[in-house]
Design an enzyme around this catalytic site. Structure first.
Site, PDB file in Angstrom:
ATOM      1  N   ASP A 159      -0.305  -3.731   6.117  1.00 42.92           N
ATOM      2  CA  ASP A 159      -0.912  -3.391   7.400  1.00 42.92           C
ATOM      3  C   ASP A 159      -2.410  -3.717   7.342  1.00 42.92           C
ATOM      4  O   ASP A 159      -3.022  -3.566   6.295  1.00 42.92           O
ATOM      5  CB  ASP A 159      -0.754  -1.921   7.689  1.00 42.92           C
ATOM      6  CG  ASP A 159       0.697  -1.468   7.766  1.00 42.92           C
ATOM      7  OD1 ASP A 159       1.608  -2.264   7.432  1.00 42.92           O
ATOM      8  OD2 ASP A 159       0.945  -0.311   8.104  1.00 42.92           O
TER       9      ASP A 159
ATOM     10  N   HIS B 296       0.841  -1.197   0.000  1.00 41.05           N
ATOM     11  CA  HIS B 296       0.000   0.000   0.000  1.00 41.05           C
ATOM     12  C   HIS B 296       0.879   1.250   0.000  1.00 41.05           C
ATOM     13  O   HIS B 296       2.093   1.168   0.186  1.00 41.05           O
ATOM     14  CB  HIS B 296      -0.961   0.005   1.192  1.00 41.05           C
ATOM     15  CG  HIS B 296      -0.305   0.090   2.526  1.00 41.05           C
ATOM     16  ND1 HIS B 296       0.481  -0.920   3.041  1.00 41.05           N
ATOM     17  CD2 HIS B 296      -0.317   1.064   3.478  1.00 41.05           C
ATOM     18  CE1 HIS B 296       0.903  -0.593   4.247  1.00 41.05           C
ATOM     19  NE2 HIS B 296       0.454   0.614   4.531  1.00 41.05           N
TER      20      HIS B 296
ATOM     21  N   ASP C 171       6.075   4.262   4.879  1.00 45.20           N
ATOM     22  CA  ASP C 171       6.940   3.251   5.478  1.00 45.20           C
ATOM     23  C   ASP C 171       6.935   1.935   4.699  1.00 45.20           C
ATOM     24  O   ASP C 171       7.626   0.983   5.079  1.00 45.20           O
ATOM     25  CB  ASP C 171       6.566   3.013   6.939  1.00 45.20           C
ATOM     26  CG  ASP C 171       5.117   2.625   7.148  1.00 45.20           C
ATOM     27  OD1 ASP C 171       4.252   3.200   6.465  1.00 45.20           O
ATOM     28  OD2 ASP C 171       4.831   1.756   7.990  1.00 45.20           O
ATOM     29  N   HIS C 172       6.189   1.909   3.598  1.00 46.32           N
ATOM     30  CA  HIS C 172       6.168   0.716   2.756  1.00 46.32           C
ATOM     31  C   HIS C 172       6.665   0.985   1.332  1.00 46.32           C
ATOM     32  O   HIS C 172       6.820   0.038   0.558  1.00 46.32           O
ATOM     33  CB  HIS C 172       4.758   0.130   2.706  1.00 46.32           C
ATOM     34  CG  HIS C 172       4.303  -0.395   4.033  1.00 46.32           C
ATOM     35  ND1 HIS C 172       4.302  -1.729   4.346  1.00 46.32           N
ATOM     36  CD2 HIS C 172       3.868   0.255   5.140  1.00 46.32           C
ATOM     37  CE1 HIS C 172       3.863  -1.892   5.597  1.00 46.32           C
ATOM     38  NE2 HIS C 172       3.598  -0.699   6.088  1.00 46.32           N
TER      39      HIS C 172
ATOM     40  N   HIS D 280       1.539   3.864   1.922  1.00 43.61           N
ATOM     41  CA  HIS D 280       2.014   4.601   3.082  1.00 43.61           C
ATOM     42  C   HIS D 280       3.533   4.608   3.011  1.00 43.61           C
ATOM     43  O   HIS D 280       4.151   3.619   2.605  1.00 43.61           O
ATOM     44  CB  HIS D 280       1.531   3.963   4.385  1.00 43.61           C
ATOM     45  CG  HIS D 280       0.163   4.422   4.790  1.00 43.61           C
ATOM     46  ND1 HIS D 280      -0.609   3.749   5.706  1.00 43.61           N
ATOM     47  CD2 HIS D 280      -0.563   5.512   4.400  1.00 43.61           C
ATOM     48  CE1 HIS D 280      -1.755   4.395   5.871  1.00 43.61           C
ATOM     49  NE2 HIS D 280      -1.752   5.457   5.087  1.00 43.61           N
TER      50      HIS D 280
END
Length: 304
Positions: free
Chosen positions: A213, A63, A67-68, A65
């Protein structure tokens, strides 16, 4: 042939810590490797672990975000400086191509390889990639933005030849491939030799599921049922259950309950909140529900 391996490059959450980088890992099946998520610092971990820039050809982004996926531009730029020539395939939500293309055009204009985007619909469970040895499926997850996990399934291997039986029945080399695929053999005298006398069964195909997540979501259970290894986020301890619900993440206990209900063989937890300097409390809560739980650690490799 080596076992399936999961190498964790980062198993922290949105805020990096000294111990945990944001999400990124390498899955190796049948001696082929795939990068799953690419948080900030991924290329640093790759260098620290001496992973070559040609180790993998496919990247799967769960996804959008940061941090990914914040590590993608830096990693791709470095691959260019390291003279990678093999194309890099990125499987992700369609918006990633729209967001990443201007940066690649600005910072990576002269790459010696192509970056090829493959759009994934995170709301559907469907086949998104396959090659000769593996099939990859999306797993719809529940998060604040469109998110999916990934199910990697080895394709069935051929049966194992019993060399002594092949020699005994003087089976031509040209027929061995058919026997590996399960066919019986008929001798020149018309006798049918059953395949089970000529071969032994292959090892069962390995299955790995990545779920990060996500909020607690029992809808994924039929998809991940019985996998050899499940990597699932366990962002919070149970004391932060309300916060987990608001941010659409899981507690360690919820994660373990998913693993238990899905009858998975091994659970690796990660995506720890930065509030935990040591994941022991998270690990203990998960292990109390699902015994075969491992607390993921950066720069470690797990076999299954």
């Amino acid at each position: 042939m080596q076992n399936a391996q999961l190498t964790i490059l980062g198993c922290g959450s949105a805020l990096p810590t000294k111990r945990y980088f944001p999400s990124a890992q390498i899955l190796t099946l049948r001696e082929k490797s795939y990068l799953i998520d690419c948080g900030e610092g991924t290329q640093i971990r790759l260098r620290q672990m001496k992973v070559t820039n040609t180790r993998f050809g496919h990247v799967f982004i769960s996804h959008l975000h940061g941090d990914h996926c914040f590590g993608l531009v830096g990693m791709i730029s470095s691959f260019g400086m390291l003279n990678r020539t093999a194309d890099l395939h990125i499987h992700a939500h369609a918006d990633l191509q729209r967001l990443l293309t201007p940066m690649l055009q600005y910072f990576c204009a002269d790459l010696p390889f192509k970056v090829i985007f493959h759009h994934v619909d995170p709301e559907k469970h469907q086949l998104i990639f396959e090659d000769r040895s593996v099939s990859v499926y999306s797993i719809p997850l529940k998060h604040r933005v469109p998110t999916c996990g990934f199910l990697f399934e080895e394709k069935p291997k051929e049966r194992n030849i019993i060399r002594e039986m092949i020699d005994f029945y003087q089976i031509p080399v040209s027929y061995i491939h058919k026997i590996k695929q399960g066919e019986d053999f008929v001798t020149t005298d018309g006798e049918t030799i059953p395949n089970t006398r000529l071969t032994t069964p292959p090892k069962p195909p390995k299955r790995f599921a990545y779920c990060s997540d996500t909020a607690y979501n029992e809808k994924i259970i039929p998809i991940i049922e019985g996998v050899d290894c499940l990597y699932h986020e366990a962002t919070f301890a149970e004391e932060e259950l309300v916060r987990a619900g608001k941010t659409m993440h899981c507690t360690a206990r919820q994660t373990a309950e998913i693993a238990q209900k899905a009858n998975v063989k091994k659970l690796i937890i990660g995506h720890y909140s930065a509030r935990y300097s040591n994941p022991e409390i998270i690990y203990n809560e998960a292990k109390a529900v699902f015994a075969n739980t491992i607390a993921g650690e950066d720069m470690k490799t797990y076999e299954f």
